[in-house]
Design a protein around this motif. Structure first.
Motif, short mmCIF file in Angstrom:
data_model
loop_
_atom_site.label_atom_id
_atom_site.label_comp_id
_atom_site.label_asym_id
_atom_site.label_seq_id
_atom_site.Cartn_x
_atom_site.Cartn_y
_atom_site.Cartn_z
N LEU A 1 -4.80 -7.55 8.14
CA LEU A 1 -5.80 -8.61 8.02
C LEU A 1 -5.13 -9.93 7.65
N THR A 2 -4.19 -9.89 6.72
CA THR A 2 -3.54 -11.11 6.25
C THR A 2 -2.76 -11.80 7.36
N HIS A 3 -2.03 -11.01 8.13
CA HIS A 3 -1.14 -11.59 9.15
C HIS A 3 -1.77 -11.63 10.54
N GLY A 4 -2.91 -10.96 10.73
CA GLY A 4 -3.56 -10.99 12.02
C GLY A 4 -2.82 -10.27 13.12
N SER A 5 -2.04 -9.25 12.76
CA SER A 5 -1.28 -8.50 13.75
C SER A 5 -1.21 -7.04 13.35
N ALA A 6 -0.90 -6.19 14.33
CA ALA A 6 -0.84 -4.76 14.08
C ALA A 6 0.29 -4.43 13.12
N VAL A 7 0.05 -3.47 12.24
CA VAL A 7 1.07 -2.97 11.32
C VAL A 7 1.32 -1.52 11.69
N LEU A 8 2.53 -1.23 12.15
CA LEU A 8 2.89 0.11 12.62
C LEU A 8 3.96 0.68 11.72
N SER A 9 3.64 1.74 11.02
CA SER A 9 4.56 2.34 10.06
C SER A 9 4.76 3.81 10.42
N PRO A 10 5.79 4.12 11.22
CA PRO A 10 5.99 5.47 11.72
C PRO A 10 6.35 6.50 10.64
N ASP A 11 6.90 6.02 9.50
CA ASP A 11 7.31 6.97 8.46
C ASP A 11 7.25 6.28 7.10
N LEU A 12 6.36 6.75 6.24
CA LEU A 12 6.18 6.13 4.93
C LEU A 12 7.35 6.39 3.99
N LEU A 13 8.25 7.29 4.37
CA LEU A 13 9.43 7.54 3.54
C LEU A 13 10.53 6.51 3.78
N THR A 14 10.31 5.63 4.75
CA THR A 14 11.27 4.55 5.00
C THR A 14 11.39 3.66 3.77
N GLY A 15 12.61 3.38 3.38
CA GLY A 15 12.85 2.62 2.16
C GLY A 15 12.15 1.28 2.12
N GLY A 16 12.15 0.59 3.25
CA GLY A 16 11.52 -0.73 3.29
C GLY A 16 10.04 -0.68 2.98
N LEU A 17 9.37 0.40 3.42
CA LEU A 17 7.95 0.52 3.15
C LEU A 17 7.68 0.85 1.69
N GLN A 18 8.60 1.57 1.07
CA GLN A 18 8.47 1.86 -0.35
C GLN A 18 8.52 0.55 -1.15
N ASP A 19 9.34 -0.38 -0.69
CA ASP A 19 9.43 -1.69 -1.35
C ASP A 19 8.22 -2.56 -1.02
N ARG A 20 7.75 -2.44 0.21
CA ARG A 20 6.64 -3.27 0.67
C ARG A 20 5.33 -2.88 0.00
N TRP A 21 5.11 -1.56 -0.13
CA TRP A 21 3.89 -1.04 -0.75
C TRP A 21 4.29 -0.07 -1.87
N PRO A 22 4.77 -0.58 -2.98
CA PRO A 22 5.35 0.27 -4.03
C PRO A 22 4.41 1.33 -4.58
N VAL A 23 3.11 1.07 -4.58
CA VAL A 23 2.17 2.06 -5.10
C VAL A 23 1.48 2.80 -3.96
N PHE A 24 1.04 2.07 -2.95
CA PHE A 24 0.30 2.69 -1.86
C PHE A 24 1.13 3.73 -1.12
N ALA A 25 2.40 3.45 -0.84
CA ALA A 25 3.22 4.36 -0.04
C ALA A 25 3.26 5.75 -0.66
N ASP A 26 3.56 5.84 -1.93
CA ASP A 26 3.62 7.15 -2.59
C ASP A 26 2.24 7.81 -2.66
N ALA A 27 1.21 7.01 -2.93
CA ALA A 27 -0.14 7.55 -3.01
C ALA A 27 -0.61 8.08 -1.66
N ALA A 28 -0.25 7.37 -0.58
CA ALA A 28 -0.63 7.81 0.77
C ALA A 28 0.09 9.10 1.14
N LEU A 29 1.36 9.21 0.77
CA LEU A 29 2.11 10.44 1.01
C LEU A 29 1.48 11.61 0.27
#
Length: 239
Positions: free
Chosen positions: A73-101
């Motif tokens: 919503l913020t950026h107005g573009s698709a967000v595609l995250s093939p693997d939540l265990l990717t380190g960058g996503l852990q940094d990007r969503w520090p709480v959501f990533a673990d909770a989603a897993l």
């Protein structure tokens, strides 16, 4: 889309966003889908989910204020995250990533519902294994998002606030009117209790839900009373 029309025909109702979600799960390598009404100025309101995990993912993002739907919503573009265990996503969503897993998701995808400058919400998808959408699958996902956008913009709101053509609770999906009214009412009450603006009131409500491990609807149902100097307390007429 034929798949969407077929889903609506099975339910015996006009085509709605729930049919888009169900058809998307049937056509794409994902385990579930959901649509949330979102804007940059108001709180997110879940419209439908195809399963429990999708519902949890929407609630997590609403409560935490982070995740693929928020970024889409913020950026107005698709967000595609093939693997939540990717380190960058852990940094990007520090709480959501673990909770989603923990909820059972491994890959998440969010597509903004957008026509020009109008963006009424987000379509979110998840898979329980690492998943990459190929070009054809991404094109199909975007087509589902476009259809959901048109349906939301064309939807009529009846006098109770429920979306015309939306699934009833008998189909296992949340009622938009009731959910939205509860959250909006609670946020409005907090602006009075805390003597703050609407944005800060919602942040306080969301923060309390997160720290207590509760969904926002549950917090609202307990009719908590907040004050500027104390922790929230339940009112005397609670069960």
């Amino acid at each position: 889309m034929v798949l969407v029309a077929e889903q609506a025909a099975r339910r015996g109702t006009p085509v709605g966003v729930v049919d888009v979600c169900t058809a998307a799960v049937a056509a794409l390598p994902v385990g579930g889908a959901g649509v949330s009404a979102m804007s940059k100025t108001t709180a997110s309101h879940p419209l439908c989910s195809t399963d429990t995990i999708s519902e949890q993912l929407k609630e997590l993002q609403l409560t935490l204020g982070e995740g693929p739907c928020v970024d889409a919503l913020t950026h107005g573009s698709a967000v595609l995250s093939p693997d939540l265990l990717t380190g960058g996503l852990q940094d990007r969503w520090p709480v959501f990533a673990d909770a989603a897993l923990e909820a059972g998701a491994r890959a998440v995808f969010a597509l903004p519902l957008q026509i020009g400058a109008i963006s009424p919400g987000v379509l979110d998808l998840y898979a329980d294994v690492p998943t990459v959408l190929n070009a054809e699958e991404l094109a199909d996902a975007l087509a589902f998002a476009d259809l959901a956008t048109l349906l939301l913009l064309d939807a009529r709101i009846d006098e109770t606030g429920a979306q015309a053509g939306a699934p009833s609770p008998d189909h296992g999906f949340e009622d938009l009117g009731g959910y939205r009214a509860e959250i909006d009412q609670a946020t409005g009450i907090l602006t009075v209790q805390l003597e703050v603006g609407i944005d800060e009131a919602f942040v306080r409500l969301r923060a309390y839900a997160y720290t207590q491990g509760r969904q926002l609807a549950d917090v609202v149902a307990h009719r908590l009373r907040f004050s500027p100097d104390t922790e929230p307390k339940r009112t005397d007429d609670d069960d």
